[in-house]
Design a protein around this motif. Structure first.
Motif, PDB file in Angstrom:
ATOM      1  N   LYS A 166     -33.058   7.802  53.390  1.00 40.20           N
ATOM      2  CA  LYS A 166     -34.517   7.791  53.408  1.00 40.20           C
ATOM      3  C   LYS A 166     -34.997   6.699  54.359  1.00 40.20           C
ATOM      4  O   LYS A 166     -34.198   5.866  54.814  1.00 40.20           O
ATOM      5  CB  LYS A 166     -35.092   7.602  52.008  1.00 40.20           C
TER       6      LYS A 166
ATOM      7  N   LYS B  87     -21.228   7.760  50.007  1.00 43.97           N
ATOM      8  CA  LYS B  87     -21.841   9.089  49.937  1.00 43.97           C
ATOM      9  C   LYS B  87     -22.454   9.451  51.287  1.00 43.97           C
ATOM     10  O   LYS B  87     -22.315  10.570  51.766  1.00 43.97           O
ATOM     11  CB  LYS B  87     -22.898   9.142  48.834  1.00 43.97           C
ATOM     12  N   TRP B  88     -23.140   8.503  51.906  1.00 45.99           N
ATOM     13  CA  TRP B  88     -23.750   8.747  53.207  1.00 45.99           C
ATOM     14  C   TRP B  88     -22.687   9.124  54.247  1.00 45.99           C
ATOM     15  O   TRP B  88     -22.877  10.030  55.052  1.00 45.99           O
ATOM     16  CB  TRP B  88     -24.559   7.552  53.682  1.00 45.99           C
TER      17      TRP B  88
ATOM     18  N   GLN C 251     -33.110  22.181  57.197  1.00 47.90           N
ATOM     19  CA  GLN C 251     -31.799  22.009  56.559  1.00 47.90           C
ATOM     20  C   GLN C 251     -31.218  20.622  56.840  1.00 47.90           C
ATOM     21  O   GLN C 251     -30.521  20.044  56.007  1.00 47.90           O
ATOM     22  CB  GLN C 251     -30.798  23.070  57.046  1.00 47.90           C
TER      23      GLN C 251
ATOM     24  N   ASP D  17     -33.162  18.158  54.670  1.00 50.60           N
ATOM     25  CA  ASP D  17     -32.693  18.267  53.286  1.00 50.60           C
ATOM     26  C   ASP D  17     -31.337  17.591  53.104  1.00 50.60           C
ATOM     27  O   ASP D  17     -31.101  16.917  52.097  1.00 50.60           O
ATOM     28  CB  ASP D  17     -32.594  19.737  52.874  1.00 50.60           C
ATOM     29  N   MET D  18     -30.440  17.763  54.071  1.00 51.03           N
ATOM     30  CA  MET D  18     -29.116  17.144  53.974  1.00 51.03           C
ATOM     31  C   MET D  18     -29.235  15.620  53.966  1.00 51.03           C
ATOM     32  O   MET D  18     -28.566  14.943  53.177  1.00 51.03           O
ATOM     33  CB  MET D  18     -28.225  17.601  55.141  1.00 51.03           C
TER      34      MET D  18
ATOM     35  N   THR E 136     -20.659  17.595  56.855  1.00 53.69           N
ATOM     36  CA  THR E 136     -21.384  18.801  56.462  1.00 53.69           C
ATOM     37  C   THR E 136     -21.546  19.728  57.667  1.00 53.69           C
ATOM     38  O   THR E 136     -21.614  19.274  58.817  1.00 53.69           O
ATOM     39  CB  THR E 136     -22.774  18.466  55.893  1.00 53.69           C
TER      40      THR E 136
ATOM     41  N   SER F 193     -21.769  12.727  54.620  1.00 51.11           N
ATOM     42  CA  SER F 193     -22.711  13.647  55.272  1.00 51.11           C
ATOM     43  C   SER F 193     -22.242  14.053  56.665  1.00 51.11           C
ATOM     44  O   SER F 193     -22.610  15.122  57.158  1.00 51.11           O
ATOM     45  CB  SER F 193     -24.105  13.028  55.348  1.00 51.11           C
TER      46      SER F 193
ATOM     47  N   HIS G 213     -31.648  13.785  52.896  1.00 51.70           N
ATOM     48  CA  HIS G 213     -32.117  13.368  51.569  1.00 51.70           C
ATOM     49  C   HIS G 213     -31.055  13.596  50.495  1.00 51.70           C
ATOM     50  O   HIS G 213     -30.879  12.756  49.613  1.00 51.70           O
ATOM     51  CB  HIS G 213     -33.414  14.099  51.217  1.00 51.70           C
ATOM     52  N   GLU G 214     -30.353  14.722  50.575  1.00 49.45           N
ATOM     53  CA  GLU G 214     -29.322  15.035  49.591  1.00 49.45           C
ATOM     54  C   GLU G 214     -28.214  13.974  49.561  1.00 49.45           C
ATOM     55  O   GLU G 214     -27.656  13.659  48.515  1.00 49.45           O
ATOM     56  CB  GLU G 214     -28.703  16.401  49.899  1.00 49.45           C
ATOM     57  N   TYR G 215     -27.899  13.413  50.722  1.00 49.20           N
ATOM     58  CA  TYR G 215     -26.841  12.406  50.804  1.00 49.20           C
ATOM     59  C   TYR G 215     -27.383  10.982  50.693  1.00 49.20           C
ATOM     60  O   TYR G 215     -26.693  10.016  51.011  1.00 49.20           O
ATOM     61  CB  TYR G 215     -26.011  12.603  52.071  1.00 49.20           C
ATOM     62  N   GLY G 216     -28.636  10.851  50.232  1.00 49.15           N
ATOM     63  CA  GLY G 216     -29.174   9.541  49.890  1.00 49.15           C
ATOM     64  C   GLY G 216     -29.880   8.805  51.001  1.00 49.15           C
ATOM     65  O   GLY G 216     -30.169   7.613  50.861  1.00 49.15           O
TER      66      GLY G 216
END
Length: 104
Positions: free
Chosen positions: A39, A63-64, A28, A31-32, A70, A67, A34-37
């Motif tokens: 890498k 956006k980052w 999880q 995934d979070m 969350t 995160s 990656h979801e928030y951009g």
């Protein structure tokens, strides 16, 4: 793409535990990120000083930054708080680093 560098610090004797926890990173949490951009995330340890140096590439800094709020990120901070320097909300004490050189 935005390159971000930062540093954090481990408590003495927690090197192996820090590495173990990251080798077992929760799906999880992955995934979070990656979801928030996020890498190309790497963390290095200076064994002499216990300073951790992180590097991540993000699609969008704003956006980052979101995160951090969350539920999974807050849970991760709580999980890591016993082995590294943290703020009162259990977020890691993190200092942004200034990029002075980059070569592709």
């Amino acid at each position: 793409m935005v390159r971000k560098g930062f540093k954090m610090k481990l408590y003495p004797g927690m090197e192996a535990e820090y590495e173990k926890r990251h080798n077992e990173l929760w799906p999880q949490m992955r995934d979070m990120i990656h979801e928030y951009g996020g890498k190309n995330y790497t963390i290095f340890l200076d064994r002499e000083t216990l300073v951790l140096y992180g590097y991540i590439e993000v699609e969008d800094s704003a956006k980052w930054d979101e995160s951090a709020d969350t539920a999974i990120n807050r849970k991760w901070w709580d999980f890591m708080a016993d082995i590294m320097e943290t703020n009162p909300d259990n977020s890691p004490v993190s200092v942004d680093l200034h990029e002075v050189f980059h070569l592709d």
